[in-house]
Design a protein around this motif. Sequence first.
Motif, PDB file in Angstrom:
ATOM      1  N   CYS A  18       1.437  -9.407  -0.793  1.00  0.00           N
ATOM      2  CA  CYS A  18       1.120 -10.113   0.452  1.00  0.00           C
ATOM      3  C   CYS A  18       1.532 -11.579   0.412  1.00  0.00           C
ATOM      4  O   CYS A  18       1.854 -12.151   1.441  1.00  0.00           O
ATOM      5  N   ILE A  49       3.820   2.941   2.087  1.00  0.00           N
ATOM      6  CA  ILE A  49       2.382   2.803   2.284  1.00  0.00           C
ATOM      7  C   ILE A  49       2.109   1.355   2.651  1.00  0.00           C
ATOM      8  O   ILE A  49       2.482   0.441   1.927  1.00  0.00           O
ATOM      9  N   ASP A  51      -0.864  -1.293   3.522  1.00  0.00           N
ATOM     10  CA  ASP A  51      -2.296  -1.576   3.450  1.00  0.00           C
ATOM     11  C   ASP A  51      -2.587  -2.736   4.387  1.00  0.00           C
ATOM     12  O   ASP A  51      -2.093  -3.841   4.191  1.00  0.00           O
ATOM     13  N   THR A  52      -3.354  -2.477   5.427  1.00  0.00           N
ATOM     14  CA  THR A  52      -3.675  -3.531   6.390  1.00  0.00           C
ATOM     15  C   THR A  52      -5.158  -3.884   6.297  1.00  0.00           C
ATOM     16  O   THR A  52      -5.958  -3.099   5.785  1.00  0.00           O
ATOM     17  N   TYR A  61      -2.952  -4.091  11.996  1.00  0.00           N
ATOM     18  CA  TYR A  61      -2.681  -2.656  12.119  1.00  0.00           C
ATOM     19  C   TYR A  61      -2.124  -2.321  13.497  1.00  0.00           C
ATOM     20  O   TYR A  61      -1.141  -1.584  13.621  1.00  0.00           O
TER      21      TYR A  61
END
Length: 96
Positions: A18, A49, A51-52, A61
């Motif tokens: 991130c 994949i 990830d939020t 999202y």
Amino acid sequence: VYTIIQKTKVSNLDVINCGSVAPNPAELLTSPLMEDLFEFASANYDYIIVDTPPIGFVSDYLVLEKNFKITLFMIRYNYSKIKLLNELNELYEDRK
């Protein structure tokens, strides 16, 4: 080639961390560069994949979901609020 993609010690697993908090996250997520990244990843990886953050706290999202084929919500037994699950079901049923 994207230099943000990092190899891991796990065979055939790459990640994009991130990083630091951007001053304009919504602009970054809706930029053409993000679309380019998803196109590159789709062409070069079998699975992606993402990830939020929790859906109720920020809109990440909702901005990115157009790029997803499947959505998996993680909930915590005896912790997650039933009301939130009902809201998720409503979003799903309304195709939002």
